[in-house]
Design a protein around this motif. Structure first.
Motif, PDB file in Angstrom:
ATOM      1  N   GLU A 132       0.839  -1.203   0.000  1.00 12.19           N
ATOM      2  CA  GLU A 132       0.000   0.000   0.000  1.00 12.19           C
ATOM      3  C   GLU A 132       0.871   1.249   0.000  1.00 12.19           C
ATOM      4  OE1 GLU A 132      -1.855   3.502   1.581  1.00 12.19           O
ATOM      5  OE2 GLU A 132      -0.422   2.317   2.731  1.00 12.19           O
ATOM      6  N   CYS A 133       1.889   1.283   0.827  1.00 12.53           N
ATOM      7  CA  CYS A 133       2.786   2.441   0.915  1.00 12.53           C
ATOM      8  C   CYS A 133       3.529   2.641  -0.408  1.00 12.53           C
ATOM      9  CB  CYS A 133       3.775   2.245   2.062  1.00 12.53           C
ATOM     10  SG  CYS A 133       4.906   3.627   2.272  1.00 12.53           S
ATOM     11  N   SER A 134       3.983   1.557  -0.987  1.00  8.03           N
ATOM     12  CA  SER A 134       4.710   1.638  -2.255  1.00  8.03           C
ATOM     13  C   SER A 134       3.825   2.209  -3.367  1.00  8.03           C
ATOM     14  CB  SER A 134       5.225   0.248  -2.641  1.00  8.03           C
ATOM     15  OG  SER A 134       5.871   0.289  -3.878  1.00  8.03           O
ATOM     16  N   VAL A 135       2.605   1.721  -3.454  1.00  5.62           N
ATOM     17  CA  VAL A 135       1.673   2.207  -4.481  1.00  5.62           C
ATOM     18  C   VAL A 135       1.326   3.669  -4.225  1.00  5.62           C
ATOM     19  CG1 VAL A 135      -0.682   1.970  -5.389  1.00  5.62           C
ATOM     20  CG2 VAL A 135       0.725  -0.065  -5.009  1.00  5.62           C
ATOM     21  N   ARG A 136       1.018   3.998  -2.972  1.00  6.49           N
ATOM     22  CA  ARG A 136       0.653   5.366  -2.618  1.00  6.49           C
ATOM     23  C   ARG A 136       1.803   6.324  -2.904  1.00  6.49           C
ATOM     24  NH1 ARG A 136       1.551   7.330   1.995  1.00  6.49           N
ATOM     25  NH2 ARG A 136       1.504   5.333   3.062  1.00  6.49           N
ATOM     26  N   CYS A 137       3.025   5.939  -2.557  1.00 10.47           N
ATOM     27  CA  CYS A 137       4.196   6.793  -2.812  1.00 10.47           C
ATOM     28  C   CYS A 137       4.437   6.967  -4.308  1.00 10.47           C
ATOM     29  CB  CYS A 137       5.428   6.222  -2.136  1.00 10.47           C
ATOM     30  SG  CYS A 137       5.373   6.351  -0.332  1.00 10.47           S
ATOM     31  N   SER A 138       4.231   5.925  -5.090  1.00 11.85           N
ATOM     32  CA  SER A 138       4.396   6.023  -6.543  1.00 11.85           C
ATOM     33  C   SER A 138       3.371   6.976  -7.146  1.00 11.85           C
ATOM     34  CB  SER A 138       4.260   4.642  -7.197  1.00 11.85           C
ATOM     35  OG  SER A 138       5.309   3.811  -6.788  1.00 11.85           O
ATOM     36  N   ILE A 139       2.145   6.889  -6.684  1.00 11.54           N
ATOM     37  CA  ILE A 139       1.097   7.795  -7.181  1.00 11.54           C
ATOM     38  C   ILE A 139       1.404   9.224  -6.756  1.00 11.54           C
ATOM     39  CG2 ILE A 139      -1.349   8.403  -6.973  1.00 11.54           C
ATOM     40  CD1 ILE A 139      -1.906   5.358  -6.896  1.00 11.54           C
ATOM     41  N   ALA A 140       1.885   9.398  -5.523  1.00 12.19           N
ATOM     42  CA  ALA A 140       2.258  10.733  -5.046  1.00 12.19           C
ATOM     43  C   ALA A 140       3.361  11.312  -5.925  1.00 12.19           C
ATOM     44  CB  ALA A 140       2.705  10.668  -3.588  1.00 12.19           C
ATOM     45  N   GLN A 163      -7.823  14.229  -3.812  1.00 10.80           N
ATOM     46  CA  GLN A 163      -8.160  15.627  -4.058  1.00 10.80           C
ATOM     47  C   GLN A 163      -7.298  16.223  -5.171  1.00 10.80           C
ATOM     48  OE1 GLN A 163      -7.649  17.094  -0.050  1.00 10.80           O
ATOM     49  NE2 GLN A 163      -9.820  16.765   0.460  1.00 10.80           N
ATOM     50  N   MET A 164      -6.035  15.815  -5.227  1.00 10.47           N
ATOM     51  CA  MET A 164      -5.154  16.301  -6.297  1.00 10.47           C
ATOM     52  C   MET A 164      -5.617  15.795  -7.662  1.00 10.47           C
ATOM     53  SD  MET A 164      -1.379  16.095  -4.556  1.00 10.47           S
ATOM     54  CE  MET A 164      -0.550  16.956  -5.906  1.00 10.47           C
ATOM     55  N   GLY A 169       3.289  14.656  -8.188  1.00  7.55           N
ATOM     56  CA  GLY A 169       4.123  15.731  -7.665  1.00  7.55           C
ATOM     57  C   GLY A 169       3.822  16.066  -6.219  1.00  7.55           C
ATOM     58  N   ALA A 170       3.253  15.131  -5.502  1.00  9.04           N
ATOM     59  CA  ALA A 170       2.907  15.337  -4.092  1.00  9.04           C
ATOM     60  C   ALA A 170       4.033  14.820  -3.204  1.00  9.04           C
ATOM     61  CB  ALA A 170       1.606  14.600  -3.767  1.00  9.04           C
ATOM     62  N   GLN A 171       3.931  15.128  -1.924  1.00  7.99           N
ATOM     63  CA  GLN A 171       4.890  14.614  -0.944  1.00  7.99           C
ATOM     64  C   GLN A 171       4.737  13.090  -0.869  1.00  7.99           C
ATOM     65  OE1 GLN A 171       7.218  16.445   0.735  1.00  7.99           O
ATOM     66  NE2 GLN A 171       6.513  18.052  -0.654  1.00  7.99           N
ATOM     67  N   PRO A 172       5.853  12.359  -0.695  1.00  6.35           N
ATOM     68  CA  PRO A 172       5.784  10.888  -0.638  1.00  6.35           C
ATOM     69  C   PRO A 172       4.887  10.351   0.481  1.00  6.35           C
ATOM     70  CG  PRO A 172       8.051  11.616  -0.821  1.00  6.35           C
ATOM     71  CD  PRO A 172       7.214  12.850  -0.607  1.00  6.35           C
ATOM     72  N   ASP A 173       4.733  11.123   1.555  1.00  6.87           N
ATOM     73  CA  ASP A 173       3.918  10.638   2.674  1.00  6.87           C
ATOM     74  C   ASP A 173       2.475  11.139   2.611  1.00  6.87           C
ATOM     75  OD1 ASP A 173       4.498  13.283   3.209  1.00  6.87           O
ATOM     76  OD2 ASP A 173       4.995  12.956   5.322  1.00  6.87           O
ATOM     77  N   SER A 174       2.063  11.639   1.447  1.00  7.64           N
ATOM     78  CA  SER A 174       0.676  12.103   1.285  1.00  7.64           C
ATOM     79  C   SER A 174      -0.290  10.951   1.499  1.00  7.64           C
ATOM     80  CB  SER A 174       0.465  12.680  -0.120  1.00  7.64           C
ATOM     81  OG  SER A 174       1.271  13.814  -0.325  1.00  7.64           O
ATOM     82  N   ASP A 175      -1.438  11.265   2.106  1.00 10.06           N
ATOM     83  CA  ASP A 175      -2.441  10.223   2.331  1.00 10.06           C
ATOM     84  C   ASP A 175      -3.357  10.107   1.108  1.00 10.06           C
ATOM     85  OD1 ASP A 175      -4.143  12.416   2.508  1.00 10.06           O
ATOM     86  OD2 ASP A 175      -4.517  12.185   4.648  1.00 10.06           O
ATOM     87  N   TRP A 176      -4.192   9.076   1.114  1.00  8.07           N
ATOM     88  CA  TRP A 176      -5.062   8.821  -0.038  1.00  8.07           C
ATOM     89  C   TRP A 176      -6.039   9.970  -0.275  1.00  8.07           C
ATOM     90  CZ3 TRP A 176      -3.688   5.630  -3.560  1.00  8.07           C
ATOM     91  CH2 TRP A 176      -2.958   4.489  -3.251  1.00  8.07           C
TER      92      TRP A 176
END
Length: 134
Positions: free
Chosen positions: A78-86, A102-103, A90-97
């Motif tokens: 989950e973290c890997s996918v979320r960080c890749s999407i971030a 919203q982006m 162009g979002a921060q790597p620790d951005s939440d879903w």
């Protein structure tokens, strides 16, 4: 049906039962062998061995410790996918879903706004683009 016919029918049924039981046992032994369990392992043990083998292989594939549990594996994926999407957004790597959603929503809204109102995004409005081209 005569007693003889009834006896023949029972013998055939028992013969088929025996064949099916042998097939069932062979499948269980093959499954046990496939997952590295003893030939005498029951289905519960075969399932446990299968789960352990899959978990260890997935842990290795993700460069995690072999002893990682499914919860840790899931959190890592989950973290890997979320960080890749971030990263893509162009979002921060620790951005939440929620933030990422919203982006994406804003990007879609901006895109549709550009299309519906004839703007060209960063290149300016259509009128500005026409003046620039002349």
């Amino acid at each position: 049906m005569t007693d003889r016919q009834e006896q023949d029918r029972e013998n055939k049924a028992q013969g088929w039962d025996s064949i099916f039981e042998q097939i069932k046992e062979q499948i269980r032994r093959d499954a046990a062998h496939t997952v590295g369990a003893d030939d005498g392992a029951d289905w519960e043990e075969i399932g446990r061995q299968s789960d352990d083998a899959a978990r260890k292989k997935i842990s290795r594939a993700l460069d995690m410790e072999a002893g990682s549990n499914w919860e840790e594996i899931g959190a890592h994926v989950e973290c890997s996918v979320r960080c890749s999407i971030a990263d893509i957004l162009g979002a921060q790597p620790d951005s939440d879903w929620k933030t990422l959603g919203q982006m994406v929503e804003k990007e879609i809204d901006d895109f549709l706004e550009d299309i519906l109102h004839g703007r060209r995004g960063e290149r300016g409005t259509r009128d500005e683009q026409t003046r620039h081209d002349e």
